[in-house]
Design an enzyme around this catalytic site. Sequence first.
Site, mmCIF file in Angstrom:
data_model
loop_
_atom_site.group_PDB
_atom_site.id
_atom_site.type_symbol
_atom_site.label_atom_id
_atom_site.label_comp_id
_atom_site.label_asym_id
_atom_site.label_seq_id
_atom_site.Cartn_x
_atom_site.Cartn_y
_atom_site.Cartn_z
ATOM 1 N N SER A 206 5.848 23.463 31.349
ATOM 2 C CA SER A 206 4.473 23.155 30.941
ATOM 3 C C SER A 206 4.054 23.967 29.725
ATOM 4 C CB SER A 206 3.514 23.455 32.077
ATOM 5 O OG SER A 206 2.206 23.431 31.574
ATOM 6 N N ARG B 73 1.569 20.245 19.503
ATOM 7 C CA ARG B 73 2.962 19.985 19.861
ATOM 8 C C ARG B 73 3.859 19.666 18.678
ATOM 9 N NH1 ARG B 73 2.024 16.505 25.447
ATOM 10 N NH2 ARG B 73 1.338 18.313 26.628
ATOM 11 N N LEU C 204 -2.678 11.678 30.953
ATOM 12 C CA LEU C 204 -3.199 11.380 32.283
ATOM 13 C C LEU C 204 -4.582 10.756 32.144
ATOM 14 C CD1 LEU C 204 -2.128 14.613 34.209
ATOM 15 C CD2 LEU C 204 -0.886 12.493 33.877
#
Lengths: 251, 636, 241
Positions: free
Chosen positions: B284, B330, B441
């Site tokens: 994570s 990221r 999500l």
Amino acid sequence: MSDKKMKLKLHVYRQASKDAAGAMKEYVVEDVSEHMSFLEMMDHLNEQLMNKGEEPIAFDHDCREGICGMCSMVINGIPHGGHRGVTACQLHMRHFKDGDEIFVEPWRARAFPVLRDLVVDRQAFDRIVAAGGYVSINTGGAPDANALPISKKEADLSMDAAACIGCGACVAACKNASAMLFVAAKASHLNHLPQGEPERYERVKKMAAQMDAEGFGTCSNYSSCEAVCPKEISVRVIAEFNRDLLKAQAK
Amino acid sequence: MNLDAKIPEGPIEQKWSKHKLALPLVNPANKRKHKVIIVGTGLAGASAAATLSELGYQVEVFCFQDSPRRAHSIAAQGGINAAKNYQNDGDSVRRLAYDTVKGGDYRSREANVYRLAEVSANIIDQCVAQGVPFAREYGGHLANRSFGGAQVSRTFYARGQTGQQLLLGAYQALEKQVNAGAVKMHSRHEMLELVVVDGHARGIVTRDLVTGKLEAWAGDTVVLATGGYGNVFYLSTNAKGSNVTATWRAAKKGAGFANPCYTQIHPTCIPQAGDYQSKLTLMSESLRNDGRVWVPKKAGDARKPAQIPEEERDYYLERKYPSFGNLAPRDISSRAAKQVCDEGRGVGPGGRGVYLDFADAIKRVGKQVISERYGNLFDMYATITGDDPYTVPMRIYPAVHYTMGGLWVDYNLMSNLPGLHVIGEANFSDHGANRLGASALMQGLADGYFVLPYTISAYLATAKQPKLTSDHPEFKKAVDDARARMTKLLNVKGKRTVDSFHRELGVLLWNKCGMGRTEKGLKELLIEIPRLREEFWRNVNVPGSAESLNQALEKAGRVADFFEFAEVLVLDALDRDESCGGHFREEHEDQGEAKRDDEKFQHVSVWEWKGEGQAPVRHKEPLVFESFKPSIRSYK
Amino acid sequence: MAEASELRREAASEPLFGSLATFAMSSVGSKVVMAVTGIGLWLFITAHLAGNLTAFLGREIFNGYAAALHHNQPLLWGMRLALLIGFPLHILTAARTVALNRAARPVEYAWANKSPARAAAKTMMLSGAVVLAFLLYHLAHFTWRVTGPMPAAPLPSGDWDAYSMLVMGFQRPLIAGFYVLGQVLLAAHLSHGLYSMFQHLGLWGRRWTPWLQSAALVVGYGLCIAFASIPLAVLLGIIKP
């Protein structure tokens, strides 16, 4: 990082289809790296089999990071291989040594019929959840998430049980093929939350009835389930389930 | 190709509420006459299936796994964003939308993103009401953390298992509807064809993965919630079964495939250990809250990490991005890791890794606190690598994680093919060229719980298509096509396994269309991929029969589709002659940073399949930014 | 659609565990039966032990206790009735669950199931069967008086000289040995049963459950030592004829 290569002898259960008879078959697998996961070792064996013109061994797997609950192998008599808190996909070959003999079998339970080789049908679990493993709320109209504080302690107890990945190792390990740890974990997850409270007693009744209808065995408190559970769920949840079911008889 | 995005008029804050009011409704008595076919049971599919059946539609749901609960949404660890502003730190719908548009490098559709941010708060309410055990403070209220490069704490989480808990919530809602007789669930069924009748998506063909039986299913609309295509790279953090088949089959029937080159490479994964490796494991991103990323300053420094003194270490993220440091987004963190490894400063086997070091954090807050925060992740790392991250720094390397591209959809989440709705990772709409952490999500559940149920009703109310059954000749033809393809695969009887081809395809793509892409490399791929594909169809070995549980055949079908799709991905990467988000063309950089070309490329590229042997055609949907003016995305 | 699903739920909720009998036949309910009858049997055994221990106080007191018990017909028959219900329920339910559990795993593992499990739990059937055999022997010995050495005739009061029966029997090492063996297996049975009944009745506490297994072990083997002390004392000559 060293890389020891191993040669292993595998005994793997093979069964061509749901209705066919099955048997253990012997395989020798070479060049197994200690950094492989158990499933990668199985991939490696399958590549060897296919290159020899044989059909590969069917086994369930998906995420390969210990959370989807799909992998399901009894390795040397223990579901997921017997390392605490680890599924077969995260079991690494460094725990084995050159020349080891390894037995690989499917989950065994009447409620989990073998579909092929190591693949079993676990829809019984879905049907148990469908019987009552939810909060009956439709989408929309939920109150603000912080409207109802929940003590950290209860939320944590709920989360401990909710960690269940539904792999079925508890059933596979239990001498009685009982599904109590799975069923009770789902009930405990919901019953520790105020949202689950209104249906609490109906829920345990319905889930228990479905569990029996599926043909799982009874709980004899061997605690094997707890020992093999990859999420280390405590048999506490079973006691809670029993208590709620007893209370439910009086309601 | 009709690419009208159907974005409602008006100020961005009012678009969704006005649109909802304007959408036609289906009379409650008529709802049960409509059948909705949903493929995929991840967050998007399961939430949509539950919600649509609650509304009264007949719903048939399909997944290839043995249970709907196993869809790969389950593996998401970190969390879910929502503009609740419970922390009083200045969060708002607008800020979440802005962060997401900016994070996507101004390559997403701002109206969709704003709507996503708007419904984000409802998602948390809904999930809590379902019994999702989010982390809580001692006072009993919900806990939040900052995540994935956000400056506010808006991420809700459930230990390291947020995806699992949210999926169980949706799965349980789905099972509730199964129990009520309102949903028919078909697990271990893989979709092999989309059926189009008179220009409308009317059904699918599935293969029962246990018996091999091919079946056609007719309905009034089809919803694809089949996730991303990251496994085209072979090694990724996706589940082994994740595939492009459903969306690619739809693309071959006329649905436009948008932005296939937008792939997200996640910076914190466990590096590859050997050639046998079957997947990469994500650690994570939350680890970057306390871990410091570094490599040795000297190239080829083979000393153990503990022997490298402080002044000979390069904490390159902190050096290059002082204001975001180790929390840089990221794409940026991944590229930076690749850069230092390309310079020969990588660590571990093959020099493809960087350290993620917790020594300072342990010194600061103690081992106990670190263990409480990341215990399960540390255990997972130790299980996989055999190293103890409390004493030895973790080694991490970027890996393919998520795909922002997907089937093109309009504001109503319908593709250009009427009746085909696409939700979750399978569509392209909300993340632009790069997705922020804890947003996937959010999008899956937003689409399934709160967007599609409104827009699909509008389609069903207005489409007025005749009723038909799976006896229609188009269905029969689709079944025959699926069967013919399987027979063809089984009859090759070549010498190489499916995995060996898939692995080779993955290496090709990763090397030339991974974190860094060049015109030269991409052009080479356009020769190499077809060559490998040709060998695949000539030399693949698929044992067994089509009438049984045959995992080699399942894989072969998926890899065959990856081969076709990979070429479109590369074409898109070549066509997009700029750098943006996760798409980094080495020709377009400014001191190592992605350099966008808004003039030429502020559009969605949508690819239309033209048939075997024909070049696919690129169409454009221009992107208009009225509320969030594009700026240079800087995290320095 | 909504109405239909409500009807379905209502219809489904009634016959599930409608009556106590159906509950008692369910997998959880049958374990509750085991636990409740188990508690009864355990209480009986404890009372029985208390009586037995009067043997250490001499012939008079022991025979007095035996006679008093024998002459108190309501108590005697009340107890017998409880046992006549409790024992068969305990045994039949056990037999039923064994059959159920065998059916739940029709195919055993080729390689033995090596999953860790409590040893006493795995051998409940065996220890239970041996205890049952012992019990029958014990009844034949003391209640029906058809086996073992007997005094020639009853006491003048008409009661049997229980003290002499006890001493004469236990002076034979074989008989004493069988009694000791029966007690050891009873202890093994109780060491799991006493823990298990708490689980089955849903009694669980974060603080005390971890101690429960040790407590069950102490109580089970405590009873065993106390029971076995009598034949051993006879053999060693501590309890004299």
